[in-house]
Design an enzyme around this catalytic site. Structure first.
Site, PDB file in Angstrom:
ATOM      1  N   PRO A 204     -24.534   4.784 112.948  1.00 41.65           N
ATOM      2  CA  PRO A 204     -25.933   4.978 113.305  1.00 41.65           C
ATOM      3  C   PRO A 204     -26.318   4.438 114.682  1.00 41.65           C
ATOM      4  CG  PRO A 204     -25.713   3.345 111.558  1.00 41.65           C
ATOM      5  CD  PRO A 204     -24.387   4.015 111.711  1.00 41.65           C
ATOM      6  N   ASN A 205     -27.157   5.213 115.327  1.00 41.43           N
ATOM      7  CA  ASN A 205     -27.769   4.875 116.621  1.00 41.43           C
ATOM      8  C   ASN A 205     -26.814   4.983 117.812  1.00 41.43           C
ATOM      9  OD1 ASN A 205     -30.407   4.178 115.520  1.00 41.43           O
ATOM     10  ND2 ASN A 205     -29.360   2.414 114.627  1.00 41.43           N
TER      11      ASN A 205
ATOM     12  N   ARG B  75     -30.541   3.347 124.176  1.00 38.50           N
ATOM     13  CA  ARG B  75     -30.744   2.137 123.373  1.00 38.50           C
ATOM     14  C   ARG B  75     -30.180   0.915 124.111  1.00 38.50           C
ATOM     15  NH1 ARG B  75     -26.178   1.261 118.675  1.00 38.50           N
ATOM     16  NH2 ARG B  75     -27.633  -0.364 118.098  1.00 38.50           N
TER      17      ARG B  75
ATOM     18  N   TYR C 106     -25.411  -2.131 125.601  1.00 39.66           N
ATOM     19  CA  TYR C 106     -24.460  -1.028 125.358  1.00 39.66           C
ATOM     20  C   TYR C 106     -24.146  -0.192 126.599  1.00 39.66           C
ATOM     21  CZ  TYR C 106     -25.556  -2.330 120.568  1.00 39.66           C
ATOM     22  OH  TYR C 106     -25.718  -3.051 119.405  1.00 39.66           O
TER      23      TYR C 106
ATOM     24  N   ASN D 224     -16.275   3.051 114.729  1.00 41.00           N
ATOM     25  CA  ASN D 224     -17.319   2.095 115.094  1.00 41.00           C
ATOM     26  C   ASN D 224     -18.445   2.356 114.099  1.00 41.00           C
ATOM     27  OD1 ASN D 224     -19.394   0.583 116.056  1.00 41.00           O
ATOM     28  ND2 ASN D 224     -19.211   1.253 118.193  1.00 41.00           N
TER      29      ASN D 224
ATOM     30  N   ALA E  68     -24.195  -0.490 112.760  1.00 42.22           N
ATOM     31  CA  ALA E  68     -24.837  -1.475 111.879  1.00 42.22           C
ATOM     32  C   ALA E  68     -24.207  -1.512 110.482  1.00 42.22           C
ATOM     33  CB  ALA E  68     -26.322  -1.170 111.770  1.00 42.22           C
TER      34      ALA E  68
ATOM     35  N   GLU F   9     -10.878  -0.691 114.291  1.00 42.22           N
ATOM     36  CA  GLU F   9     -12.318  -0.940 114.439  1.00 42.22           C
ATOM     37  C   GLU F   9     -12.655  -1.124 115.924  1.00 42.22           C
ATOM     38  OE1 GLU F   9     -13.307  -4.792 112.816  1.00 42.22           O
ATOM     39  OE2 GLU F   9     -15.456  -4.347 112.785  1.00 42.22           O
TER      40      GLU F   9
ATOM     41  N   HIS G  18     -15.984  -1.981 118.615  1.00 44.23           N
ATOM     42  CA  HIS G  18     -17.383  -2.282 118.915  1.00 44.23           C
ATOM     43  C   HIS G  18     -17.542  -2.358 120.421  1.00 44.23           C
ATOM     44  CE1 HIS G  18     -18.385  -2.871 114.787  1.00 44.23           C
ATOM     45  NE2 HIS G  18     -17.314  -3.629 114.653  1.00 44.23           N
TER      46      HIS G  18
ATOM     47  N   ARG H 100     -22.896 -12.534 119.331  1.00 42.60           N
ATOM     48  CA  ARG H 100     -24.297 -12.145 119.155  1.00 42.60           C
ATOM     49  C   ARG H 100     -24.874 -12.847 117.907  1.00 42.60           C
ATOM     50  NH1 ARG H 100     -24.696  -5.800 119.635  1.00 42.60           N
ATOM     51  NH2 ARG H 100     -26.914  -6.341 119.630  1.00 42.60           N
TER      52      ARG H 100
HETATM   53  C1  DQA Z   1     -22.014  -2.040 117.564  1.00 42.48           C
HETATM   54  C2  DQA Z   1     -22.423  -3.463 117.167  1.00 42.48           C
HETATM   55  C3  DQA Z   1     -23.270  -3.448 115.910  1.00 42.48           C
HETATM   56  O1  DQA Z   1     -23.620  -4.770 115.534  1.00 42.48           O
HETATM   57  C4  DQA Z   1     -24.536  -2.654 116.145  1.00 42.48           C
HETATM   58  O2  DQA Z   1     -25.296  -2.583 114.943  1.00 42.48           O
HETATM   59  C5  DQA Z   1     -24.286  -1.308 116.710  1.00 42.48           C
HETATM   60  C6  DQA Z   1     -23.223  -1.137 117.711  1.00 42.48           C
HETATM   61  C7  DQA Z   1     -21.229  -2.018 118.895  1.00 42.48           C
HETATM   62  O3  DQA Z   1     -20.588  -1.018 119.149  1.00 42.48           O
HETATM   63  O4  DQA Z   1     -21.285  -2.979 119.668  1.00 42.48           O
HETATM   64  O5  DQA Z   1     -25.012  -0.358 116.428  1.00 42.48           O
HETATM   65  O6  DQA Z   1     -21.159  -1.525 116.570  1.00 42.48           O
END
Ligand code: DQA
Length: 144
Positions: free
Chosen positions: A10-11, A18, A23, A75, A78, A99, A101, A108
């Site tokens: 998501p997002n 964002r 990011y 990835n 959240a 994984e 990120h 964080r």
């Molecule tokens: C994320 C880190 C997560 O905590 C966050 O909710 C994201 C992006 C990252 O790529 O840094 O949406 O996965």
């Protein structure tokens, strides 16, 4: 040729808009372009999937099993920190997964230090920005 599935949660479709301080200013479309280039460089097939819905991500991981996917770069965004369902799906299909990120989740908020999906992943590329996806793809393609 290995088939690599790249899943974004998501997002991540909002990349570039964002929180660019966290990011970066490049978009999800930019990321797709980079992934296509890396797929050519590594000589693999790359399918990209993004969803804002947990169940759709679970469905896609299950589908990867019947599609004969060789590796998953994920990835979960959240859902990383909440989703036992995504963890269980990765464990169910037993496809090698890594994984990724973009940000360094370990520096964080406390809640971002917990990763459920990460428990089913062989490698973790955290805080490398978009390069993390490249590292993940390279790992999966070059693994025996
Ligand atoms: C994320 C880190 C997560 O905590 C966050 O909710 C994201 C992006 C990252 O790529 O840094 O949406 O996965």
């Amino acid at each position: 040729m290995k088939k690599i599935l790249i899943i974004n949660g998501p997002n991540l479709n909002m990349l570039g808009i964002r929180e660019p301080d966290i990011y970066g200013s490049n978009s999800y479309k930019d990321l797709l372009g980079l992934i296509n280039g890396w797929a050519k460089e590594f000589g693999c097939e790359a399918e990209c999937f993004q969803s804002n819905h947990e169940g759709d991500i679970v469905d896609k991981i299950q589908q990867a099993y019947s599609d004969g996917v060789d590796g998953i770069v994920i990835n979960p965004a959240a859902y990383t920190h909440t989703s036992v369902a995504i963890l269980d799906a990765l464990k169910a299909v037993k496809i090698p997964a890594v994984e990724v990120h973009i940000s360094d989740v370990n520096t964080r908020e406390e809640f971002r230090k917990i990763s459920y999906a990460g428990l089913a992943c062989e490698e973790h590329f955290i805080g490398f920005g978009f390069e993390g996806y490249k590292k993940g793809m390279e790992y999966l393609v070059s693994k025996g």
